[in-house]
Design an enzyme around this catalytic site. Sequence first.
Site, PDB file in Angstrom:
ATOM      1  CD  GLU A  88      -3.125  -0.974   2.100  1.00  0.00           C
ATOM      2  OE1 GLU A  88      -4.279  -0.712   1.733  1.00  0.00           O
ATOM      3  OE2 GLU A  88      -2.792  -1.162   3.292  1.00  0.00           O
ATOM      4  CG  HIS A 107      -2.818   1.986   6.228  1.00  0.00           C
ATOM      5  ND1 HIS A 107      -4.163   2.268   6.301  1.00  0.00           N
ATOM      6  CD2 HIS A 107      -2.730   0.689   5.818  1.00  0.00           C
ATOM      7  CE1 HIS A 107      -4.847   1.204   5.930  1.00  0.00           C
ATOM      8  NE2 HIS A 107      -4.012   0.236   5.647  1.00  0.00           N
ATOM      9  CG  HIS A 109      -5.212  -2.928   9.282  1.00  0.00           C
ATOM     10  ND1 HIS A 109      -4.804  -4.092   8.664  1.00  0.00           N
ATOM     11  CD2 HIS A 109      -5.098  -1.962   8.342  1.00  0.00           C
ATOM     12  CE1 HIS A 109      -4.451  -3.843   7.415  1.00  0.00           C
ATOM     13  NE2 HIS A 109      -4.619  -2.549   7.206  1.00  0.00           N
ATOM     14  CG  HIS A 175      -8.428  -1.219   4.722  1.00  0.00           C
ATOM     15  ND1 HIS A 175      -8.059  -0.670   3.521  1.00  0.00           N
ATOM     16  CD2 HIS A 175      -7.282  -1.682   5.266  1.00  0.00           C
ATOM     17  CE1 HIS A 175      -6.760  -0.819   3.330  1.00  0.00           C
ATOM     18  NE2 HIS A 175      -6.267  -1.427   4.393  1.00  0.00           N
TER      19      HIS A 175
END
Length: 251
Positions: A88, A107, A109, A175
């Site tokens: 990503e 980023h 989760h 996500h």
Amino acid sequence: MLTPASTELRSRRELVAHACRVMAGRGLADGILGHISLRIDDRRLLIRCRGPQERGLGYTTPDDVRLVDFDGAEGAPGELDGYSPPNELPLHTELLRQRPEIDAVLHAHPPDVVAADLAGISIRPIVGAFDIPGTRLAAGGVPVHPRGVLIRNRRLADEMVRSMADRPVVVLRAHGVTSAAATVEQAVLQAISVDGLARLSLRIVSAGGTLLDLPDTDLAELPDLGAGFNTDTAWRHELARLCGVVASKPL
């Protein structure tokens, strides 16, 4: 082995590595998932990469943080020997391309953020002095990107950036979350606040309560305690807390 020129970035590699470990220690990402990046110039960034001795986010070292260009090629000789950027990477690079005011992208989760969104619970300013920076962030709105896909190319990353607009954080449905800021520290602290609000929201709803936004009059009374407290002191706490978490883990 990193080149002598690349070792000049050592302090910034250490910052990104510490941020990865804070993120894991706070439960924002489990196992080998999640990454943080830091812009170096207009075409290169430092980002946590996956190496030959991958042990997971909570065990990130400065050597795991590699210099790459916005297209995923190595940013200096030897930077990707045995290492690969995250799939990503475009999530990071597209934000850095389109929003020059930010230099750091996270980023993660976080399960509570994902669960709250899937339950139809948005991130709202439900608290006051409990978390002033988080309340202010939520009051400005936390958008949701509706696609639960792996953001592996510029097209998908552009969709996420459009959903995020000019906000510092976006929830990625089914996500995770993306947080962007001028500094690595701020990007991490923003994600921690959003995660905390999501967890509180789930607890309140599970207890049969109703979520109510903080009244505007109370919001107006919340002082800005300044970056020295909101960021610098908070970050020192996160590093100290991390040392305690790491010290308690068996080797």
